[in-house]
Design a protein around this motif. Structure first.
Motif, mmCIF file in Angstrom:
data_model
loop_
_atom_site.group_PDB
_atom_site.id
_atom_site.type_symbol
_atom_site.label_atom_id
_atom_site.label_comp_id
_atom_site.label_asym_id
_atom_site.label_seq_id
_atom_site.Cartn_x
_atom_site.Cartn_y
_atom_site.Cartn_z
ATOM 1 N N ASN A 36 13.076 -0.269 7.163
ATOM 2 C CA ASN A 36 12.512 -0.466 8.503
ATOM 3 C C ASN A 36 11.390 0.504 8.835
ATOM 4 O O ASN A 36 10.763 0.398 9.884
ATOM 5 C CB ASN A 36 13.627 -0.385 9.568
ATOM 6 N N GLU A 37 11.125 1.475 7.952
ATOM 7 C CA GLU A 37 10.017 2.405 8.194
ATOM 8 C C GLU A 37 8.698 1.885 7.609
ATOM 9 O O GLU A 37 7.653 2.535 7.725
ATOM 10 C CB GLU A 37 10.330 3.787 7.603
ATOM 11 N N MET A 38 8.726 0.705 6.994
ATOM 12 C CA MET A 38 7.532 0.155 6.340
ATOM 13 C C MET A 38 6.416 -0.097 7.349
ATOM 14 O O MET A 38 6.623 -0.740 8.384
ATOM 15 C CB MET A 38 7.877 -1.147 5.614
ATOM 16 N N SER A 39 5.227 0.393 7.062
ATOM 17 C CA SER A 39 4.084 0.176 7.948
ATOM 18 C C SER A 39 3.544 -1.238 7.777
ATOM 19 O O SER A 39 3.766 -1.888 6.750
ATOM 20 C CB SER A 39 2.982 1.192 7.652
ATOM 21 N N SER A 40 2.824 -1.708 8.767
ATOM 22 C CA SER A 40 2.255 -3.055 8.718
ATOM 23 C C SER A 40 1.260 -3.195 7.578
ATOM 24 O O SER A 40 1.187 -4.240 6.917
ATOM 25 C CB SER A 40 1.578 -3.386 10.049
ATOM 26 N N MET A 41 0.464 -2.146 7.308
ATOM 27 C CA MET A 41 -0.511 -2.218 6.227
ATOM 28 C C MET A 41 0.180 -2.237 4.868
ATOM 29 O O MET A 41 -0.237 -2.968 3.954
ATOM 30 C CB MET A 41 -1.484 -1.052 6.315
ATOM 31 N N THR A 42 1.240 -1.453 4.724
ATOM 32 C CA THR A 42 2.011 -1.498 3.476
ATOM 33 C C THR A 42 2.562 -2.897 3.262
ATOM 34 O O THR A 42 2.533 -3.437 2.149
ATOM 35 C CB THR A 42 3.175 -0.485 3.534
ATOM 36 N N GLU A 43 3.068 -3.494 4.319
ATOM 37 C CA GLU A 43 3.617 -4.848 4.266
ATOM 38 C C GLU A 43 2.567 -5.843 3.782
ATOM 39 O O GLU A 43 2.823 -6.646 2.876
ATOM 40 C CB GLU A 43 4.119 -5.225 5.664
ATOM 41 N N ILE A 44 1.380 -5.771 4.345
ATOM 42 C CA ILE A 44 0.298 -6.686 3.962
ATOM 43 C C ILE A 44 -0.070 -6.518 2.499
ATOM 44 O O ILE A 44 -0.243 -7.494 1.762
ATOM 45 C CB ILE A 44 -0.938 -6.452 4.852
ATOM 46 N N LEU A 45 -0.197 -5.277 2.067
ATOM 47 C CA LEU A 45 -0.599 -5.013 0.678
ATOM 48 C C LEU A 45 0.477 -5.459 -0.308
ATOM 49 O O LEU A 45 0.164 -5.946 -1.404
ATOM 50 C CB LEU A 45 -0.915 -3.531 0.501
ATOM 51 N N LEU A 46 1.739 -5.321 0.062
ATOM 52 C CA LEU A 46 2.814 -5.780 -0.811
ATOM 53 C C LEU A 46 2.816 -7.306 -0.921
ATOM 54 O O LEU A 46 2.999 -7.862 -2.011
ATOM 55 C CB LEU A 46 4.162 -5.277 -0.303
ATOM 56 N N TYR A 47 2.612 -7.981 0.192
ATOM 57 C CA TYR A 47 2.513 -9.448 0.143
ATOM 58 C C TYR A 47 1.343 -9.874 -0.744
ATOM 59 O O TYR A 47 1.456 -10.812 -1.540
ATOM 60 C CB TYR A 47 2.332 -10.023 1.552
ATOM 61 N N ALA A 48 0.213 -9.204 -0.597
ATOM 62 C CA ALA A 48 -0.970 -9.545 -1.388
ATOM 63 C C ALA A 48 -0.726 -9.280 -2.872
ATOM 64 O O ALA A 48 -1.173 -10.044 -3.732
ATOM 65 C CB ALA A 48 -2.184 -8.755 -0.899
ATOM 66 N N ALA A 49 -0.006 -8.194 -3.195
ATOM 67 C CA ALA A 49 0.290 -7.878 -4.591
ATOM 68 C C ALA A 49 1.181 -8.944 -5.214
ATOM 69 O O ALA A 49 0.946 -9.412 -6.338
ATOM 70 C CB ALA A 49 0.967 -6.509 -4.683
ATOM 71 N N SER A 50 2.211 -9.350 -4.483
ATOM 72 C CA SER A 50 3.087 -10.416 -4.968
ATOM 73 C C SER A 50 2.303 -11.705 -5.153
ATOM 74 O O SER A 50 2.469 -12.422 -6.146
ATOM 75 C CB SER A 50 4.237 -10.634 -3.977
ATOM 76 N N ARG A 51 1.418 -11.996 -4.203
ATOM 77 C CA ARG A 51 0.609 -13.228 -4.261
ATOM 78 C C ARG A 51 -0.355 -13.194 -5.447
ATOM 79 O O ARG A 51 -0.543 -14.208 -6.129
ATOM 80 C CB ARG A 51 -0.147 -13.366 -2.936
ATOM 81 N N ALA A 52 -0.974 -12.063 -5.676
ATOM 82 C CA ALA A 52 -1.911 -11.943 -6.800
ATOM 83 C C ALA A 52 -1.212 -12.220 -8.129
ATOM 84 O O ALA A 52 -1.752 -12.891 -9.013
ATOM 85 C CB ALA A 52 -2.541 -10.555 -6.815
ATOM 86 N N GLN A 53 0.005 -11.701 -8.283
ATOM 87 C CA GLN A 53 0.761 -11.933 -9.506
ATOM 88 C C GLN A 53 1.152 -13.402 -9.639
ATOM 89 O O GLN A 53 1.095 -13.982 -10.727
ATOM 90 C CB GLN A 53 2.021 -11.058 -9.524
ATOM 91 N N LEU A 54 1.539 -14.018 -8.518
ATOM 92 C CA LEU A 54 1.916 -15.429 -8.535
ATOM 93 C C LEU A 54 0.730 -16.309 -8.911
ATOM 94 O O LEU A 54 0.858 -17.243 -9.717
ATOM 95 C CB LEU A 54 2.447 -15.841 -7.162
ATOM 96 N N VAL A 55 -0.427 -16.020 -8.348
ATOM 97 C CA VAL A 55 -1.631 -16.802 -8.659
ATOM 98 C C VAL A 55 -1.998 -16.643 -10.128
ATOM 99 O O VAL A 55 -2.307 -17.625 -10.813
ATOM 100 C CB VAL A 55 -2.802 -16.371 -7.755
ATOM 101 N N HIS A 56 -1.959 -15.413 -10.622
ATOM 102 C CA HIS A 56 -2.321 -15.135 -12.013
ATOM 103 C C HIS A 56 -1.341 -15.765 -13.000
ATOM 104 O O HIS A 56 -1.752 -16.381 -13.994
ATOM 105 C CB HIS A 56 -2.377 -13.627 -12.237
ATOM 106 N N GLN A 57 -0.069 -15.614 -12.740
ATOM 107 C CA GLN A 57 0.958 -16.008 -13.703
ATOM 108 C C GLN A 57 1.417 -17.448 -13.552
ATOM 109 O O GLN A 57 1.883 -18.051 -14.516
ATOM 110 C CB GLN A 57 2.160 -15.056 -13.552
ATOM 111 N N PHE A 58 1.285 -18.010 -12.343
ATOM 112 C CA PHE A 58 1.903 -19.308 -12.075
ATOM 113 C C PHE A 58 0.924 -20.344 -11.519
ATOM 114 O O PHE A 58 0.699 -21.382 -12.131
ATOM 115 C CB PHE A 58 3.071 -19.106 -11.102
#
Length: 235
Positions: free
Chosen positions: A59-81
């Motif tokens: 629950n201490e996760m910042s909004s910017m950290t949240e956005i960057l983590l979503y983008a990282a997961s998305r980048a891997q999904l786009v690349h791999q899948f």
């Protein structure tokens, strides 16, 4: 790309994951080349990021950290899948995509939309869904559905499911803004209807759009292979 990307969007408890799976199962039964995935996750790396994002202890996760983590997961999904399957001509069904980040993090968290779009531009390689099914539900009904599911399954609500109702009101407003900007991509469905009725509408739209894209399979006798309804239960 030769393939066709279908995404499902909505706030919590709309049944979008169930509807996405039901559509995938139906397309598979029709013999069409189809694969389904989800966000965040869909890959080994993405699933680990998903755990970080949805863990209620974070629950201490910042909004910017949240956005960057979503983008990282998305980048891997786009690349791999996503890119490989779309380039091979598959119909890909994705449970959430960039629209979720804009609705949840821009409108829900208050991060400027242009910041989110710039971060995600590098992650998605210009991939845009051909169709986006948005399952619309009043936030009050959304909260009730999530609470009922938690009681029935004894699951622990994830970090997003624990947000207050005002947060989901803002997220819904965000989706409405996206729909207004891109009315030809979005298909808005009333998620308060019976799941089977929602599924029927999704099937009708998908059948029509696949025909337009010349991805609709024909029977050997030359006739159209019409989609048939399948049995499924809402979760």
């Amino acid at each position: 790309m030769k393939g066709f990307l279908i995404t499902f969007e909505g706030i919590e408890g709309t049944g979008k994951s169930t509807q996405a799976r039901a559509l995938c199962e139906l397309l598979e039964k029709q013999g069409l080349p189809v694969h389904m995935t989800r966000e965040p996750g869909g890959t080994r790396i993405g699933d680990m990021i998903r755990e970080l994002l949805l863990n209620p202890d974070n629950n201490e996760m910042s909004s910017m950290t949240e956005i960057l983590l979503y983008a990282a997961s998305r980048a891997q999904l786009v690349h791999q899948f996503l890119r490989p399957y779309l380039e091979e001509g598959y119909i890909v069904i994705c449970d959430r995509f960039v629209d979720s980040t804009i609705a949840y993090q821009a409108f829900g968290r208050g991060i400027p939309v242009n910041v989110i779009r710039e971060i995600n531009s590098a992650a998605v390689w210009n991939i845009v869904p051909n169709i986006t099914f948005y399952l619309d539900l009043e936030p009050e009904a959304s909260v009730r559905r999530v609470r009922l599911r938690v009681e029935e399954t004894e699951e622990i609500p994830d970090r997003l499911e624990r947000e207050k109702i005002d947060f989901f009101r803002k997220v819904r407003e965000g989706y409405m803004s996206l729909i207004k900007d891109e009315p030809f991509r979005f298909r808005v469905l009333d998620a308060s209807l019976e799941p089977r009725e929602v599924h029927k509408k999704i099937v009708e739209i998908t059948e029509r759009e696949l025909k337009k894209a010349n991805l609709y399979r024909l029977r050997e006798d030359g006739g159209d292979q019409s989609f048939s309804m399948i049995d499924f239960s809402i979760d």
